[in-house]
Design an enzyme around this catalytic site. Structure first.
Site, mmCIF file in Angstrom:
data_model
loop_
_atom_site.group_PDB
_atom_site.id
_atom_site.type_symbol
_atom_site.label_atom_id
_atom_site.label_comp_id
_atom_site.label_asym_id
_atom_site.label_seq_id
_atom_site.Cartn_x
_atom_site.Cartn_y
_atom_site.Cartn_z
ATOM 1 C CE LYS A 11 40.820 48.074 31.940
ATOM 2 N NZ LYS A 11 40.008 46.857 32.151
ATOM 3 C CG ASN A 12 39.242 47.543 36.038
ATOM 4 O OD1 ASN A 12 39.075 47.502 34.819
ATOM 5 N ND2 ASN A 12 40.152 46.815 36.674
ATOM 6 C CB CYS A 105 40.145 35.511 29.123
ATOM 7 S SG CYS A 105 41.166 36.928 29.443
ATOM 8 N NE ARG A 110 39.614 37.427 33.828
ATOM 9 C CZ ARG A 110 39.864 38.677 33.482
ATOM 10 N NH1 ARG A 110 40.486 38.929 32.357
ATOM 11 N NH2 ARG A 110 39.495 39.681 34.237
ATOM 12 C CG ASP A 293 44.377 44.393 37.397
ATOM 13 O OD1 ASP A 293 44.478 43.241 36.951
ATOM 14 O OD2 ASP A 293 43.310 45.047 37.372
ATOM 15 N NE ARG A 385 41.092 45.091 26.810
ATOM 16 C CZ ARG A 385 41.356 44.263 27.825
ATOM 17 N NH1 ARG A 385 42.358 43.425 27.743
ATOM 18 N NH2 ARG A 385 40.613 44.253 28.903
HETATM 19 C C1 UD1 Z 1 38.300 42.494 37.712
HETATM 20 C C2 UD1 Z 1 39.100 43.547 36.980
HETATM 21 C C3 UD1 Z 1 40.479 43.014 36.612
HETATM 22 C C4 UD1 Z 1 41.182 42.456 37.844
HETATM 23 C C5 UD1 Z 1 40.287 41.475 38.590
HETATM 24 C C6 UD1 Z 1 40.879 41.006 39.908
HETATM 25 C C7 UD1 Z 1 37.378 44.834 35.860
HETATM 26 C C8 UD1 Z 1 36.746 45.223 34.570
HETATM 27 N N1 UD1 Z 1 38.377 43.939 35.783
HETATM 28 O O1 UD1 Z 1 38.114 41.402 36.814
HETATM 29 O O2 UD1 Z 1 41.247 44.075 36.052
HETATM 30 O O3 UD1 Z 1 42.379 41.787 37.441
HETATM 31 O O4 UD1 Z 1 39.022 42.085 38.878
HETATM 32 O O5 UD1 Z 1 41.184 42.080 40.722
HETATM 33 O O6 UD1 Z 1 37.051 45.347 36.907
HETATM 34 N N2 UD1 Z 1 35.990 33.735 39.083
HETATM 35 C C9 UD1 Z 1 35.289 32.546 39.029
HETATM 36 N N3 UD1 Z 1 33.962 32.596 38.753
HETATM 37 C C10 UD1 Z 1 33.288 33.756 38.544
HETATM 38 C C11 UD1 Z 1 34.007 34.975 38.607
HETATM 39 C C12 UD1 Z 1 35.364 34.937 38.882
HETATM 40 O O7 UD1 Z 1 35.863 31.479 39.205
HETATM 41 O O8 UD1 Z 1 32.066 33.718 38.312
HETATM 42 C C13 UD1 Z 1 37.445 33.713 39.355
HETATM 43 C C14 UD1 Z 1 38.243 34.213 38.167
HETATM 44 O O9 UD1 Z 1 38.474 33.201 37.240
HETATM 45 C C15 UD1 Z 1 39.509 34.702 38.835
HETATM 46 C C16 UD1 Z 1 39.011 35.234 40.167
HETATM 47 O O10 UD1 Z 1 37.738 34.631 40.390
HETATM 48 O O11 UD1 Z 1 40.391 33.641 39.038
HETATM 49 C C17 UD1 Z 1 38.883 36.742 40.243
HETATM 50 O O12 UD1 Z 1 38.031 37.205 39.221
HETATM 51 P P1 UD1 Z 1 37.151 38.522 39.354
HETATM 52 O O13 UD1 Z 1 37.406 39.176 40.667
HETATM 53 O O14 UD1 Z 1 35.754 38.185 39.005
HETATM 54 O O15 UD1 Z 1 37.782 39.432 38.221
HETATM 55 P P2 UD1 Z 1 37.032 40.281 37.122
HETATM 56 O O16 UD1 Z 1 35.824 40.918 37.706
HETATM 57 O O17 UD1 Z 1 36.899 39.490 35.874
#
Ligand code: UD1
Length: 406
Positions: A11-12, A105, A110, A293, A385
Site C-alpha cells: 500500500k505505502n 489523525c 501528524r 507500523d 484500508r
Molecule cells: C508513512 C506511512 C505510515 C508509517 C509512517 C512512518 C505511508 C502512506 N504511510 O506515513 O504507514 O507509519 O510513514 O513510518 O507511507 N512529521 C512532522 N511534520 C511533517 C511530516 C511528518 O512533524 O511535515 C512527523 C509526524 O507527525 C510523525 C513523524 O514525523 O510523528 C513521521 O511521519 P512520516 O514519516 O511523515 O509518516 P507518513 O509519511 O505520514
C-alpha cells in the site's frame, strides 16, 4: 497456523506511485496494486484531477494527458492523509495545487509542515486558506533541503516535486524506507535523474519533461511482518511468498530474538516457532530501525512472552490506542508516556473489542488468534484500508476467522 501465503503489493509504495502518474502525460501501467480502500481513494482523487483510471485486477492503467483540476478536496484527504502527496507532482506539472489540510489523525497530530517547508525551499509560494493549502510556482528551482525528521511522505512529496525542477535538489536527512527506493526507481523509469534513494542524502537533478511508466509495485513488508507475528503467536509453521527479508532486517532480528525461526527457503520465507516466546524490548525508529507500523502487532506477541517487555514508540506520539483493547483481552500493559511495559500473562481471553486504526486492528486479530474463546472485533473497516483479503489469507493458514456483515 500452517500453510503458504502470498503477500500483496505494498500500500505505502502503491499510493505515491499512483500520484507520480500526475507528473507525465501518456498512459501509465502499474501492476501488483493491492485491492484496498486507500487505493480506491487514490483512484478517485486521480479521477477528480483529470486522470483516466482503469483497473483490471491488480493492474491500474492511468492516462494523465489531461490534468484538469488542481484541487484535492476535504472529503478525500480526510479519509486518507497520503492524499497530500499530490502537492509535489501537481506543483511540478501544472504549477499550482490546492489540497485540503489533513487535520488531526488518530495516531497523533501528524502535521505536514516539513512537506511545506521543503516546497517553499524549491520556490513555491504557499498560503493557508479555509483549511486548504494553496501552493504556486512558475517553475520550481532545485535547492538543498535538510529535514528536521526523516519524514516518509515529506521525502516522497519533495522527490516528486524536484524531478521537474530547474537545477539540482539535495534532500538531507531523507527517509530511507524501501518504499522511497521503489518510488525513486519508478521515477527514474520515467526519465528522472535521482541518486542516493534509500540513503539519508538523495540527489535529484531536474529534467524538463518525463514520460509514462510501466512499473510493478514492491511487495508489502508490513503485511509480510503481520503474518510472521501471527505465525509466531500461534506456534505456527508457515511459508510466505514475496516476503523480502532485506526490507525488514530490524524487525526480523527482533522476531528471532523472541525465539522465532525465520529462514529463507527457495522463493519463500519460512516462519516457525516451537519454543516459548521470549519477552524482549523494542524501540520504533525510522527505517532501517524497527518500523512503527509493526509495533502494535509485536506488542500483541509480547503479551504471551516469558517476562517483561518494554516497547518505546518514538515515531508517533499517540500510537498506543490498541493497548486498552488488548487489556480487554486480559493483557497486562502499563503506559508511561511513549513507553509501554508489557508483562506476560498466562493466557488471553476472548472479548468484544474495537479496532482504532489500521495496524491496531491487525494486533487485535493476532491477540484473538491466541485467545481462549471467541473475540469479536468491530470497526474492521480500518483493516480494509491496508490489508488485502486478510481474513481469507489467515483462514487459508488455519485461522478460525469470519467476517460478519455490518
Ligand atoms: C508513512 C506511512 C505510515 C508509517 C509512517 C512512518 C505511508 C502512506 N504511510 O506515513 O504507514 O507509519 O510513514 O513510518 O507511507 N512529521 C512532522 N511534520 C511533517 C511530516 C511528518 O512533524 O511535515 C512527523 C509526524 O507527525 C510523525 C513523524 O514525523 O510523528 C513521521 O511521519 P512520516 O514519516 O511523515 O509518516 P507518513 O509519511 O505520514
Amino acid at each position: 497456523m500452517q500453510g503458504t501465503v502470498q503477500v500483496s503489493g505494498a500500500k505505502n509504495a502503491a499510493l505515491p506511485l499512483l500520484f507520480a502518474t500526475l507528473l507525465a502525460p501518456g498512459t501509465h501501467r502499474l501492476s501488483n496494486v493491492p485491492a484496498l480502500r486507500d487505493i480506491d481513494t487514490a483512484g478517485k482523487l486521480l479521477t477528480i484531477l483529470g486522470g483516466r483510471v482503469e483497473r483490471d485486477g491488480d493492474i491500474f492503467t492511468i492516462n494523465s494527458d489531461d490534468i484538469r483540476s488542481d484541487e484535492a478536496p476535504y472529503d478525500l484527504v480526510r479519509t486518507m492523509r497520503a492524499s497530500v502527496l499530490v502537492l509535489g507532482p501537481l506543483l511540478a506539472r501544472v504549477g499550482h495545487a490546492r489540497v485540503s489540510l489533513p487535520g488531526g489523525c488518530a495516531i497523533g497530530a501528524r502535521p505536514i509542515d516539513l512537506h511545506l517547508k521543503g516546497l517553499e525551499a524549491l520556490g513555491a509560494v504557499i498560503t493557508l486558506d479555509h483549511g486548504y493549502v494553496e501552493a504556486r510556482a512558475d517553475r520550481l528551482r532545485g535547492a538543498r533541503i535538510c529535514f528536521d525528521f526523516p519524514t516518509v511522505g515529506g521525502t516522497e512529496n519533495l522527490m516528486m516535486a524536484a524531478v521537474l525542477a530547474e537545477g539540482t535538489t539535495v534532500l538531507e536527512n531523507a527517509a530511507r524506507e524501501p518504499e522511497i527506493v521503489d518510488l525513486a526507481n519508478a521515477l527514474v523509469s520515467m526519465g528522472a535523474k535521482i541518486s542516493g534513494a534509500g540513503t539519508a542524502n538523495v540527489t535529484i537533478e531536474g529534467v524538463s519533461s518525463l514520460h509514462s511508466m510501466q512499473y510493478r509495485v514492491m511487495p508489502d513488508r508490513i503485511e509480510a511482518g503481520t503474518y510472521m507475528v501471527a505465525a509466531a503467536m500461534t506456534g505456527g509453521d508457515i511459508r510466505i511468498i514475496d516476503a523480502r527479508l532485506a526490507h525488514m532486517e530490524a524487525f526480523v532480528g527482533k522476531l528471532r530474538e523472541a525465539g522465532v525461526e525465520v529462514t529463507e527457503e527457495g522463493e519463500t520465507v519460512r516462519v516457525r516457532r516451537v519454543g516459548p516466546i521470549r519477552s524482549i524490548n523494542i524501540k520504533t525508529q525510522p527505517h532501517p530501525g524497527f518500523p512503527t507500523d509493526m509495533q502494535a502487532q509485536f506488542m500483541a506477541l509480547m503479551t504471551r512472552g516469558d517476562g517483561t517487555s518494554v516497547i518505546s514508540e518514538t515515531v508517533f506520539e499517540n500510537r498506543f490506542m490498541h493497548v486498552c483493547e488488548l487489556q480487554r483481552l486480559g493483557a497486562d500493559i502499563v503506559i508511561n508516556g511513549h513507553v509501554a511495559t508489557v508483562k506476560s500473562v498466562a493466557g488471553l481471553c476472548g472479548a468484544p473489542v474495537m479496532a482504532t486504526d489500521l495496524r491496531a486492528s491487525a494486533s487485535l486479530i493476532i491477540a484473538a488468534l491466541a485467545a481462549e474463546n471467541t473475540t469479536e472485533i468491530s470497526r474492521i473497516y480500518h483493516l480494509d484500508r491496508g490489508y488485502e483479503k486478510l481474513e481469507e489469507k489467515l483462514k487459508s493458514l488455519g485461522a478460525m476467522i469470519d467476517r460478519q456483515p455490518d
